[in-house]
Scaffold this active site. Structure first.
Site, PDB file in Angstrom:
ATOM      1  N   GLY A  46      45.998  29.793  40.802  1.00 55.79           N
ATOM      2  CA  GLY A  46      46.204  29.730  42.250  1.00 55.79           C
ATOM      3  C   GLY A  46      46.273  28.336  42.835  1.00 55.79           C
ATOM      4  O   GLY A  46      46.903  28.125  43.873  1.00 55.79           O
ATOM      5  N   ASP A 103      36.434  32.584  48.650  1.00 53.93           N
ATOM      6  CA  ASP A 103      36.308  33.915  49.242  1.00 53.93           C
ATOM      7  C   ASP A 103      34.846  34.345  49.127  1.00 53.93           C
ATOM      8  O   ASP A 103      34.014  33.915  49.917  1.00 53.93           O
ATOM      9  CB  ASP A 103      37.273  34.862  48.515  1.00 53.93           C
ATOM     10  N   PHE A 153      44.082  39.367  53.757  1.00 51.53           N
ATOM     11  CA  PHE A 153      44.704  39.206  52.438  1.00 51.53           C
ATOM     12  C   PHE A 153      45.923  38.306  52.574  1.00 51.53           C
ATOM     13  O   PHE A 153      46.942  38.686  53.151  1.00 51.53           O
ATOM     14  CB  PHE A 153      45.095  40.556  51.844  1.00 51.53           C
TER      15      PHE A 153
HETATM   16  C1  PRP Z   1      41.250  33.848  43.036  1.00 55.28           C
HETATM   17  C2  PRP Z   1      41.314  32.449  43.624  1.00 55.28           C
HETATM   18  C3  PRP Z   1      39.928  31.916  43.418  1.00 55.28           C
HETATM   19  C4  PRP Z   1      39.068  33.152  43.497  1.00 55.28           C
HETATM   20  C5  PRP Z   1      38.392  33.211  44.828  1.00 55.28           C
HETATM   21  O1  PRP Z   1      41.466  33.767  41.662  1.00 55.28           O
HETATM   22  O2  PRP Z   1      42.296  31.663  42.980  1.00 55.28           O
HETATM   23  O3  PRP Z   1      39.780  31.278  42.176  1.00 55.28           O
HETATM   24  O4  PRP Z   1      39.934  34.282  43.321  1.00 55.28           O
HETATM   25  O5  PRP Z   1      37.621  34.357  44.952  1.00 55.28           O
HETATM   26  P1  PRP Z   1      36.045  34.375  45.026  1.00 55.28           P
HETATM   27  O6  PRP Z   1      35.607  33.270  45.939  1.00 55.28           O
HETATM   28  O7  PRP Z   1      35.770  35.719  45.631  1.00 55.28           O
HETATM   29  O8  PRP Z   1      35.500  34.244  43.649  1.00 55.28           O
HETATM   30  P2  PRP Z   1      42.128  34.901  40.765  1.00 55.28           P
HETATM   31  O9  PRP Z   1      41.080  35.425  39.824  1.00 55.28           O
HETATM   32  O10 PRP Z   1      42.809  35.916  41.639  1.00 55.28           O
HETATM   33  O11 PRP Z   1      43.164  34.107  39.877  1.00 55.28           O
HETATM   34  P3  PRP Z   1      44.443  33.222  40.280  1.00 55.28           P
HETATM   35  O12 PRP Z   1      43.920  31.869  40.679  1.00 55.28           O
HETATM   36  O13 PRP Z   1      45.237  33.158  39.021  1.00 55.28           O
HETATM   37  O14 PRP Z   1      45.181  33.908  41.394  1.00 55.28           O
END
Ligand code: PRP
Length: 185
Positions: A46, A103, A153
């Site tokens: 991300g 998040d 979202f």
């Molecule tokens: C997403 C985002 C953060 C995390 C945030 O990662 O990139 O790393 O979730 O969420 P949190 O604060 O609730 O832990 P994801 O696992 O979706 O992977 P990505 O980065 O490949 O989209």
């Protein structure tokens, strides 16, 4: 032909606004880390677009490393698994973890704890593009955040829904009808 943009209900931050904000963030980071051994640790996938735009605004002799984690049990799980066997060598270095969104906080909390426990960095700070205004499930906050957002979202500028929409040049809210299962997407 329908475009990716058609799936977005509302644009929150356009590219120009993001880049203007990154100029400010980069100035603060540059001032804070001048003269220090800095390693930027980008959390895949991300953060890719954010970190690319941010680092080109920071004229310091920094190192860039990446870390990959997987979360299980739903959208924002507490179960964070590290995908790589070894951590980058950050012993006695100042580490700035860069991610797209804070998040629940569980991902960044798990990464920070592991780094501190296993890699002995000099310091660890956190930089995110988006900071959701909500109660966190883990005791972590961002040291640098480009924008605060409501608990919605969002996709684009690196953020995905089921691996789609990362390449949108803006951050926007995905239409609810686009989130009801693969058949509709
Ligand atoms: C997403 C985002 C953060 C995390 C945030 O990662 O990139 O790393 O979730 O969420 P949190 O604060 O609730 O832990 P994801 O696992 O979706 O992977 P990505 O980065 O490949 O989209």
């Amino acid at each position: 032909m329908p475009t990716l943009e058609d799936d977005v209900e509302r644009i929150i931050f356009r590219e120009a606004a993001i880049l203007t904000r990154l100029d400010e963030l980069a100035r603060r980071i540059t001032a804070e880390y001048a003269g220090k051994e800095l390693t930027v640790l980008a959390v895949l996938n991300g953060s890719l677009i954010f970190v690319a735009d941010l680092l080109r605004r920071i004229p310091l002799p920094l190192k860039l490393d990446c870390i990959s984690v997987s979360s299980y049990q739903g959208e924002s799980s507490g179960n964070v698994v590290f995908d790589q066997i070894s951590l980058p060598d950050i012993h006695e270095r100042h580490v700035l973890i860069v991610d797209d969104i804070l998040d629940t906080g569980q991902t960044l909390d798990a990464i920070r704890r592991k780094l501190r426990a296993e890699a002995r960095p000099e310091s660890v700070k956190i930089c995110v593009l988006l900071r959701k205004i909500k109660t966190r499930l883990a005791p972590v906050e961002a040291d640098y955040a480009a924008f605060d957002i409501a608990d919605e979202f969002v996709v684009g500028y690196g953020l995905d829904y089921r691996e789609k929409y990362r390449n949108l040049p803006f951050v926007g809210v995905l239409k609810k009808t686009r989130r009801h299962g693969d058949a509709e997407i």
